[in-house]
Design a protein around this motif. Structure first.
Motif, PDB file in Angstrom:
ATOM      1  N   PHE A 210     -25.526  33.339  -7.595  1.00 27.71           N
ATOM      2  CA  PHE A 210     -25.959  32.560  -6.448  1.00 27.71           C
ATOM      3  C   PHE A 210     -25.365  31.162  -6.575  1.00 27.71           C
ATOM      4  CE2 PHE A 210     -29.356  29.862  -4.402  1.00 27.71           C
ATOM      5  CZ  PHE A 210     -29.128  30.290  -3.096  1.00 27.71           C
ATOM      6  N   ARG A 211     -24.555  30.808  -5.616  1.00 28.19           N
ATOM      7  CA  ARG A 211     -23.872  29.507  -5.658  1.00 28.19           C
ATOM      8  C   ARG A 211     -24.634  28.516  -4.787  1.00 28.19           C
ATOM      9  NH1 ARG A 211     -17.644  29.896  -5.642  1.00 28.19           N
ATOM     10  NH2 ARG A 211     -18.245  30.403  -7.797  1.00 28.19           N
TER      11      ARG A 211
ATOM     12  N   VAL B 209     -23.316  33.818  -2.010  1.00 28.82           N
ATOM     13  CA  VAL B 209     -23.276  34.791  -3.113  1.00 28.82           C
ATOM     14  C   VAL B 209     -21.840  35.270  -3.257  1.00 28.82           C
ATOM     15  CG1 VAL B 209     -24.110  37.031  -3.949  1.00 28.82           C
ATOM     16  CG2 VAL B 209     -25.667  35.504  -2.716  1.00 28.82           C
ATOM     17  N   PRO B 210     -21.084  34.710  -4.207  1.00 24.11           N
ATOM     18  CA  PRO B 210     -19.696  35.127  -4.362  1.00 24.11           C
ATOM     19  C   PRO B 210     -19.527  36.512  -4.972  1.00 24.11           C
ATOM     20  CG  PRO B 210     -20.245  33.460  -6.000  1.00 24.11           C
ATOM     21  CD  PRO B 210     -21.423  33.561  -5.069  1.00 24.11           C
ATOM     22  N   ARG B 211     -20.532  36.987  -5.692  1.00 18.01           N
ATOM     23  CA  ARG B 211     -20.421  38.324  -6.272  1.00 18.01           C
ATOM     24  C   ARG B 211     -21.780  38.813  -6.763  1.00 18.01           C
ATOM     25  NH1 ARG B 211     -18.047  34.639  -9.351  1.00 18.01           N
ATOM     26  NH2 ARG B 211     -18.681  34.303 -11.518  1.00 18.01           N
ATOM     27  N   THR B 212     -21.886  40.118  -6.831  1.00 19.87           N
ATOM     28  CA  THR B 212     -23.038  40.760  -7.466  1.00 19.87           C
ATOM     29  C   THR B 212     -22.535  41.485  -8.713  1.00 19.87           C
ATOM     30  OG1 THR B 212     -22.792  42.764  -6.136  1.00 19.87           O
ATOM     31  CG2 THR B 212     -24.256  41.040  -5.270  1.00 19.87           C
ATOM     32  N   ARG B 213     -23.473  41.956  -9.512  1.00 18.51           N
ATOM     33  CA  ARG B 213     -23.122  42.676 -10.733  1.00 18.51           C
ATOM     34  C   ARG B 213     -23.670  44.104 -10.617  1.00 18.51           C
ATOM     35  NH1 ARG B 213     -20.978  38.705 -13.559  1.00 18.51           N
ATOM     36  NH2 ARG B 213     -21.949  36.629 -13.718  1.00 18.51           N
ATOM     37  N   PRO B 214     -22.870  45.017 -10.052  1.00 20.27           N
ATOM     38  CA  PRO B 214     -23.351  46.394  -9.835  1.00 20.27           C
ATOM     39  C   PRO B 214     -23.819  47.045 -11.126  1.00 20.27           C
ATOM     40  CG  PRO B 214     -21.282  46.006  -8.676  1.00 20.27           C
ATOM     41  CD  PRO B 214     -21.492  44.826  -9.575  1.00 20.27           C
ATOM     42  N   GLY B 215     -24.866  47.835 -10.994  1.00 20.15           N
ATOM     43  CA  GLY B 215     -25.383  48.572 -12.136  1.00 20.15           C
ATOM     44  C   GLY B 215     -26.330  47.792 -13.019  1.00 20.15           C
ATOM     45  N   THR B 216     -26.732  46.595 -12.586  1.00 19.91           N
ATOM     46  CA  THR B 216     -27.620  45.773 -13.424  1.00 19.91           C
ATOM     47  C   THR B 216     -29.081  45.867 -13.003  1.00 19.91           C
ATOM     48  OG1 THR B 216     -27.096  43.861 -12.019  1.00 19.91           O
ATOM     49  CG2 THR B 216     -25.813  44.110 -14.046  1.00 19.91           C
TER      50      THR B 216
ATOM     51  N   THR C  47     -20.586  40.282  -0.305  1.00 17.04           N
ATOM     52  CA  THR C  47     -20.713  38.869  -0.663  1.00 17.04           C
ATOM     53  C   THR C  47     -21.310  38.114   0.516  1.00 17.04           C
ATOM     54  OG1 THR C  47     -18.488  38.337   0.138  1.00 17.04           O
ATOM     55  CG2 THR C  47     -18.693  38.977  -2.181  1.00 17.04           C
ATOM     56  N   MET C  48     -21.660  36.864   0.267  1.00 19.48           N
ATOM     57  CA  MET C  48     -22.139  35.987   1.334  1.00 19.48           C
ATOM     58  C   MET C  48     -21.424  34.645   1.187  1.00 19.48           C
ATOM     59  SD  MET C  48     -24.405  35.754   3.922  1.00 19.48           S
ATOM     60  CE  MET C  48     -25.819  36.823   3.602  1.00 19.48           C
ATOM     61  N   GLY C  49     -20.720  34.245   2.241  1.00 19.49           N
ATOM     62  CA  GLY C  49     -19.991  32.987   2.193  1.00 19.49           C
ATOM     63  C   GLY C  49     -20.913  31.789   2.197  1.00 19.49           C
ATOM     64  N   MET C  50     -20.382  30.648   1.816  1.00 18.54           N
ATOM     65  CA  MET C  50     -21.167  29.419   1.783  1.00 18.54           C
ATOM     66  C   MET C  50     -21.590  29.038   3.196  1.00 18.54           C
ATOM     67  SD  MET C  50     -21.474  28.497  -1.407  1.00 18.54           S
ATOM     68  CE  MET C  50     -21.688  26.724  -1.615  1.00 18.54           C
ATOM     69  N   HIS C  51     -22.867  28.764   3.362  1.00 19.42           N
ATOM     70  CA  HIS C  51     -23.424  28.468   4.681  1.00 19.42           C
ATOM     71  C   HIS C  51     -24.695  27.645   4.518  1.00 19.42           C
ATOM     72  CE1 HIS C  51     -25.773  31.893   3.282  1.00 19.42           C
ATOM     73  NE2 HIS C  51     -26.729  31.504   4.118  1.00 19.42           N
ATOM     74  N   GLN C  52     -25.165  27.069   5.604  1.00 18.30           N
ATOM     75  CA  GLN C  52     -26.443  26.374   5.645  1.00 18.30           C
ATOM     76  C   GLN C  52     -27.438  27.188   6.462  1.00 18.30           C
ATOM     77  OE1 GLN C  52     -24.635  22.813   7.456  1.00 18.30           O
ATOM     78  NE2 GLN C  52     -25.589  21.600   5.835  1.00 18.30           N
ATOM     79  N   ASP C  53     -28.701  27.159   6.076  1.00 17.06           N
ATOM     80  CA  ASP C  53     -29.765  27.774   6.876  1.00 17.06           C
ATOM     81  C   ASP C  53     -30.266  26.697   7.836  1.00 17.06           C
ATOM     82  OD1 ASP C  53     -29.409  30.041   5.403  1.00 17.06           O
ATOM     83  OD2 ASP C  53     -31.236  29.833   4.216  1.00 17.06           O
TER      84      ASP C  53
END
Length: 217
Positions: free
Chosen positions: A150-151, A186-193, A124-130
């Motif tokens: 993608f949040r 990115v709170p989650r991905t969907r494996p196998g998609t 996952t990727m926590g909420m952050h600013q670039d």
């Protein structure tokens, strides 16, 4: 979560933030996947950086400039110079701006850095600013492989309001202008998609192209 965006037309998520589903065709996705495999075998390798929140679950390769929390460097950890950004990524970034916004800004951004992130199972990727760049050019984000949630949030806080967007392999997301410093993650991905035609067997690759605004002495 908001409904997946299936339309091939650009969709504005917030002012300056645009999602273009299916922007890359299968041939372009396969080419980028092959290039990513070569890039991660390059001098910089892949690293799971340690941030203030702990060790990242996402593995990263830097191109053009070496990113480490929370700055860019012109040299790799071993002291060797970072190779320039591969031209294909600069070209794709400019094409992305034109397709997302309808026209290129004047002057066009000088894209010179990219981060290639690999999301394995559970990453996952926590909420952050670039915000490590000195140039406020829009960030160009390309998705390959597995679908992710993608949040995309606001510029003031990591919490609500935010919008959850489903990004599939081949999708483009650009954020600039009023949304350039929006928190996102990115709170989650969907494996196998992942679509096998893309060249990805498992996992998600995300390439973000930026303009650092830095100069090499």
């Amino acid at each position: 979560m908001t409904d997946p965006l299936f339309s091939p037309a650009p969709v504005e998520i917030a002012p300056g933030a645009v999602h273009v589903p299916g922007w890359l065709d299968h041939a372009e996705q396969r080419r980028l996947v092959d290039l990513c495999r070569a890039w991660v075998r390059g001098p910089g390798g892949m690293t799971r950086h340690r941030t203030r929140g702990g060790t990242m679950s996402v593995a990263m390769t830097s191109l053009g400039w070496y990113w480490r929390p929370y700055r860019y460097s012109a040299t790799l950890p071993d002291g060797t110079p970072v190779p320039p950004l591969p031209p294909i990524l600069g070209e794709l970034a400019l094409r992305a701006l034109k397709d997302a916004y309808g026209a290129l800004p004047d002057p066009a951004p000088d894209y010179d850095v990219a981060l290639v992130n690999f999301y394995g199972a559970g990453a996952t990727m926590g909420m952050h600013q670039d915000r490590d760049e000195r140039d406020d050019a829009p960030v160009v984000s390309l998705s390959l492989g597995d679908t992710c949630v993608f949040r995309f949030g606001n510029t003031a806080t990591r919490t609500r309001p935010y919008t959850d967007v489903e990004l599939r392999g081949g999708d483009l997301f650009v954020f600039g202008g009023p949304s350039r410093l929006a928190y996102h993650g990115v709170p989650r991905t969907r494996p196998g998609t992942a679509d096998p035609a893309s060249g990805m067997r498992s996992g998600r690759l995300n390439i973000t192209v930026r303009a650092s605004g830095l100069r090499r002495d």
